[in-house]
Design a protein around this motif. Structure first.
Motif, short mmCIF file in Angstrom:
data_model
loop_
_atom_site.label_atom_id
_atom_site.label_comp_id
_atom_site.label_asym_id
_atom_site.label_seq_id
_atom_site.Cartn_x
_atom_site.Cartn_y
_atom_site.Cartn_z
N SER A 160 -1.63 -1.89 1.51
CA SER A 160 -1.35 -0.48 1.81
C SER A 160 -0.10 0.02 1.11
CB SER A 160 -1.24 -0.26 3.32
OG SER A 160 -0.11 -0.93 3.84
N GLU A 161 0.89 -0.85 0.91
CA GLU A 161 2.15 -0.40 0.32
C GLU A 161 2.17 -0.45 -1.21
OE1 GLU A 161 5.88 -1.38 2.34
OE2 GLU A 161 4.66 -2.28 3.93
N PHE A 162 1.38 -1.37 -1.82
CA PHE A 162 1.49 -1.57 -3.27
C PHE A 162 0.20 -1.33 -4.05
CE2 PHE A 162 4.67 -4.69 -1.51
CZ PHE A 162 5.76 -3.87 -1.70
N ILE A 163 -0.95 -1.40 -3.41
CA ILE A 163 -2.22 -1.23 -4.12
C ILE A 163 -2.76 0.19 -3.93
CG2 ILE A 163 -4.56 -2.09 -4.43
CD1 ILE A 163 -2.28 -4.09 -5.24
N VAL A 164 -2.71 0.69 -2.72
CA VAL A 164 -3.27 2.01 -2.39
C VAL A 164 -2.56 3.17 -3.10
CG1 VAL A 164 -3.68 3.66 -0.52
CG2 VAL A 164 -4.26 1.24 -0.21
N PRO A 165 -1.23 3.19 -3.15
CA PRO A 165 -0.56 4.35 -3.76
C PRO A 165 -0.99 4.59 -5.21
CG PRO A 165 1.03 2.99 -2.59
CD PRO A 165 -0.26 2.22 -2.64
N LYS A 166 -1.19 5.85 -5.55
CA LYS A 166 -1.59 6.21 -6.92
C LYS A 166 -0.46 5.95 -7.91
CE LYS A 166 -5.58 8.73 -6.18
NZ LYS A 166 -6.52 7.69 -5.91
N ASN A 167 0.76 6.33 -7.55
CA ASN A 167 1.91 6.18 -8.44
C ASN A 167 2.83 5.10 -7.88
OD1 ASN A 167 4.37 6.40 -9.84
ND2 ASN A 167 4.01 8.57 -10.26
N GLN B 285 -7.81 -14.36 -5.39
CA GLN B 285 -6.51 -13.88 -4.92
C GLN B 285 -6.65 -13.34 -3.51
OE1 GLN B 285 -3.86 -14.33 -7.00
NE2 GLN B 285 -5.29 -15.16 -8.47
N ILE B 286 -5.54 -13.42 -2.76
CA ILE B 286 -5.52 -12.92 -1.39
C ILE B 286 -4.18 -12.22 -1.16
CG2 ILE B 286 -4.73 -15.15 -0.54
CD1 ILE B 286 -6.13 -14.62 2.08
N ILE B 287 -4.24 -11.03 -0.57
CA ILE B 287 -3.00 -10.33 -0.21
C ILE B 287 -3.10 -9.85 1.23
CG2 ILE B 287 -2.39 -9.69 -2.58
CD1 ILE B 287 -3.40 -6.85 -1.98
N CYS B 288 -1.95 -9.70 1.85
CA CYS B 288 -1.91 -9.22 3.23
C CYS B 288 -2.19 -7.72 3.27
CB CYS B 288 -0.56 -9.55 3.86
SG CYS B 288 0.87 -8.68 3.16
N LEU C 251 7.76 2.62 -5.32
CA LEU C 251 8.84 1.64 -5.35
C LEU C 251 10.20 2.31 -5.35
CD1 LEU C 251 7.41 -0.95 -7.91
CD2 LEU C 251 7.58 -1.21 -5.42
N GLU C 252 10.31 3.43 -6.04
CA GLU C 252 11.59 4.15 -6.09
C GLU C 252 12.02 4.63 -4.70
OE1 GLU C 252 14.98 5.22 -7.70
OE2 GLU C 252 13.38 4.27 -8.87
N LYS C 253 11.05 5.01 -3.87
CA LYS C 253 11.35 5.53 -2.53
C LYS C 253 11.65 4.43 -1.51
CE LYS C 253 8.56 9.71 -2.98
NZ LYS C 253 7.34 10.41 -2.49
N MET C 254 11.29 3.19 -1.81
CA MET C 254 11.47 2.11 -0.84
C MET C 254 12.94 1.70 -0.73
SD MET C 254 8.18 -0.34 -1.62
CE MET C 254 8.31 -1.29 -0.12
N ASN C 255 13.30 1.24 0.47
CA ASN C 255 14.65 0.72 0.67
C ASN C 255 14.84 -0.51 -0.21
OD1 ASN C 255 15.34 2.63 2.61
ND2 ASN C 255 14.59 1.36 4.28
N LYS C 256 16.05 -0.65 -0.74
CA LYS C 256 16.36 -1.78 -1.60
C LYS C 256 17.65 -2.43 -1.15
CE LYS C 256 14.09 0.45 -5.45
NZ LYS C 256 13.82 1.64 -4.65
N ILE C 257 17.75 -3.72 -1.39
CA ILE C 257 18.99 -4.44 -1.14
C ILE C 257 19.28 -5.32 -2.36
CG2 ILE C 257 18.76 -4.45 1.38
CD1 ILE C 257 17.75 -7.34 1.17
N GLU C 258 20.52 -5.74 -2.48
CA GLU C 258 20.89 -6.66 -3.55
C GLU C 258 21.46 -7.92 -2.92
OE1 GLU C 258 23.54 -4.68 -6.26
OE2 GLU C 258 21.91 -3.53 -7.16
N LYS C 259 21.10 -9.04 -3.52
CA LYS C 259 21.61 -10.33 -3.04
C LYS C 259 22.16 -11.11 -4.19
CE LYS C 259 18.49 -10.94 0.86
NZ LYS C 259 17.57 -11.84 1.52
N MET D 95 -7.15 -5.12 -9.96
CA MET D 95 -8.22 -5.83 -9.26
C MET D 95 -8.95 -4.89 -8.29
SD MET D 95 -7.60 -9.07 -10.34
CE MET D 95 -7.99 -10.34 -9.20
N LYS D 96 -10.19 -5.25 -7.99
CA LYS D 96 -10.96 -4.56 -6.95
C LYS D 96 -10.82 -5.41 -5.68
CE LYS D 96 -15.67 -3.22 -5.74
NZ LYS D 96 -15.49 -1.98 -5.10
N TRP D 97 -10.22 -4.84 -4.65
CA TRP D 97 -9.92 -5.56 -3.42
C TRP D 97 -10.94 -5.24 -2.33
CZ3 TRP D 97 -6.36 -9.27 -3.67
CH2 TRP D 97 -5.46 -9.22 -4.74
N THR D 98 -11.32 -6.27 -1.59
CA THR D 98 -12.26 -6.13 -0.48
C THR D 98 -11.58 -6.59 0.80
OG1 THR D 98 -14.10 -6.59 -1.97
CG2 THR D 98 -14.52 -6.81 0.39
N GLU D 99 -11.65 -5.76 1.83
CA GLU D 99 -11.02 -6.11 3.11
C GLU D 99 -11.85 -7.16 3.83
OE1 GLU D 99 -8.80 -3.97 6.83
OE2 GLU D 99 -10.30 -2.82 5.73
#
Length: 124
Positions: free
Chosen positions: A104-111, A96-99, A116-124, A31-35
């Motif tokens: 910044s964390e999921f749309i802006v990054p090129k890869n 659609q609306i996103i915070c 996602l691999e670098k982000m902290n993860k937890i299991e529940k 999608m093309k996002w507008t602030e």
């Protein structure tokens, strides 16, 4: 026994189911996002009840509903479901609306896979 579910932890501490996030990112990253800044919107409020819905010009029975100009006082991010309130920075694309955090964390990054691999993860 069910396997634990993996969650990624955003920089603000919010947790998102990784499997669901990957599915949602397939459409969101195209999608093309507008602030913008989020503002309350008109709502149809049920008289004497607890029901409300955004008012976008649809017909309604004034015996059961009334319009309140700022009655729709929050939204939820379509990726992480965090509450979005008056004057919050948001990104909009079509209906659609996103915070700002998800943008910044999921749309802006090129890869995104690397991100996602670098982000902290937890299991529940």
């Amino acid at each position: 026994m069910n396997e634990p579910t993996k969650f990624v932890v955003k920089s603000n501490g919010d947790e998102i189911n990784l499997s669901i996030l990957r599915t949602e990112l397939k459409w969101a990253r195209k999608m093309k996002w507008t602030e913008s800044i989020w503002k309350p919107k008109p709502a149809l409020i049920e008289i004497g009840g607890k029901s409300s819905r955004p008012y976008i010009g649809q017909k309604y029975d004034s015996k059961y509903f009334e319009i309140k100009n700022d009655g729709w006082n929050h939204e939820h991010c379509d990726l992480c479901t965090v509450g979005i309130y008056e004057n919050d920075s948001i990104f909009i694309s079509e209906n659609q609306i996103i915070c700002a955090s998800c943008h910044s964390e999921f749309i802006v990054p090129k890869n995104i896979n690397e991100t996602l691999e670098k982000m902290n993860k937890i299991e529940k």
